[in-house]
Design a protein around this motif. Structure first.
Motif, PDB file in Angstrom:
ATOM      1  N   ARG A 183       1.169  -3.558   1.537  1.00  0.00           N
ATOM      2  CA  ARG A 183       2.413  -3.717   2.304  1.00  0.00           C
ATOM      3  C   ARG A 183       2.110  -3.895   3.788  1.00  0.00           C
ATOM      4  NH1 ARG A 183       6.197  -2.925  -1.248  1.00  0.00           N
ATOM      5  NH2 ARG A 183       5.982  -1.359  -2.879  1.00  0.00           N
ATOM      6  N   GLU A 184       0.912  -3.435   4.189  1.00  0.00           N
ATOM      7  CA  GLU A 184       0.569  -3.472   5.620  1.00  0.00           C
ATOM      8  C   GLU A 184      -0.445  -4.544   5.979  1.00  0.00           C
ATOM      9  OE1 GLU A 184      -0.553   0.585   5.916  1.00  0.00           O
ATOM     10  OE2 GLU A 184       1.507   1.196   5.496  1.00  0.00           O
ATOM     11  N   GLN A 196      -6.205   0.944   1.676  1.00  0.00           N
ATOM     12  CA  GLN A 196      -5.222   0.240   2.509  1.00  0.00           C
ATOM     13  C   GLN A 196      -4.090  -0.248   1.621  1.00  0.00           C
ATOM     14  OE1 GLN A 196      -6.834  -2.656   5.280  1.00  0.00           O
ATOM     15  NE2 GLN A 196      -8.871  -1.812   5.010  1.00  0.00           N
ATOM     16  N   SER A 197      -2.901  -0.340   2.177  1.00  0.00           N
ATOM     17  CA  SER A 197      -1.759  -0.805   1.394  1.00  0.00           C
ATOM     18  C   SER A 197      -1.517  -2.294   1.603  1.00  0.00           C
ATOM     19  CB  SER A 197      -0.487  -0.049   1.774  1.00  0.00           C
ATOM     20  OG  SER A 197       0.626  -0.667   1.139  1.00  0.00           O
TER      21      SER A 197
END
Lengths: 193, 193
Positions: free
Chosen positions: B92-93, B89-90
């Motif tokens: 950023r998200e 998972q990033s």
């Protein structure tokens, strides 16, 4: 020579992804050497690159600088004594291909066979092999003993690695991870998170 | 927080020598993140240095570039689901400290505690921690996503590492080595060559 199959280059990072200790083999001008290196890692997928630390004091360093090539060989547990021996003796003092223990037998040499793309040899009996061409980065080589290289061919013993996966049916043919003082860990149980 | 003892800096390379997959934690300007990194290695003994690959697309990259600091956390087998989750998972998200699985429990966050020398947090429940300060090398950072750093403090869970040696009494508290596709190896049997 151990049976070996070609590993597709974009899959070659998988040979190092789990962090095994490797043997670095090198050759130049009729000389050759092999040393152990716990400090290695994959650096990119495609084109595949690797990073490895090669100390200035080693004969390997001289041969890698002169040839611009090396092979990362992934040794099996049954080669741990060999790995320790080539990691603790200098190629300046002994021809490791003639006089270093093989399979723990003093006096036996390190078996080798020709690589496909580079002059450095493939060490017999290993689990996998990555033929590498140095990407010249003089500053990091000098300042950190750090060598970056592109993988130009890769091979594996199909009993240990095939279709992008390690599988170790034989306990003596698992990869190994150097700790210190002659002590290693074998690669352990596979599991899914 | 897991019990931890200081590891003498010249011994800190031993925390990475056997090639475990690590978690890279970072923080800057009130933001923080954690990602997984199989591509890491020790680079020098004393002063201790490390190398790690941090992709340009990651939030970690932004935070490490801005702060010049990160922590390499060595996760335990019981944190494999967490390692996979933060690796896929990033930041950023999702705020991984709030919303990523912990110990496999969806919705639970990543526990953290303050480091001693750097702003990046120590991830709770890990086996060892290396607090690192980036050695600026803009060319290799840009060309290879490769970050070199000096280790400025190191810690370990004394049940897993003490007096310069790993010892894994609990199978769930062994270090792990990422393979691919959600599959890991546990660090296996210790043996002397």
């Amino acid at each position: 020579m151990t049976t070996r199959i070609a590993v597709p280059l974009p899959k070659s990072y998988l040979l190092l992804n789990h962090g095994p200790t490797v043997l670095v083999s090198s050759a130049h001008g009729g000389r050759r050497n092999v040393m152990a290196a716990a400090w290695n890692m994959a650096l990119d997928f495609d084109p595949p690159k690797v990073a490895v630390v090669i100390d200035k004091a080693t004969l390997t360093r001289e041969l890698v600088e002169a040839s611009g090539e090396f092979v990362l060989n992934v040794p099996a547990r049954e080669q741990a004594a060999l790995t320790l021996a080539v990691g603790t003796q200098s190629g300046r003092e002994v021809d490791k291909f003639q006089k270093v223990m093989r399979s723990g037998i003093p006096g036996d040499g390190v078996g080798e066979t020709a690589a496909s793309q580079v002059g450095a040899p493939l060490i017999e009996g290993c689990l996998a092999w990555l033929e590498c061409r140095v990407i010249p980065e003089p500053h990091v080589e000098q300042a950190y003993d750090l060598f970056l290289a592109q993988v130009v061919a890769a091979w594996a013993d199909p009993a240990a690695f095939s279709e992008g996966r390690w599988h170790f049916p034989d306990p003596q043919r698992r990869s190994i991870h150097y700790q210190a003082g002659g002590n290693f860990f074998a690669t352990g149980e596979a599991f899914e998170a």
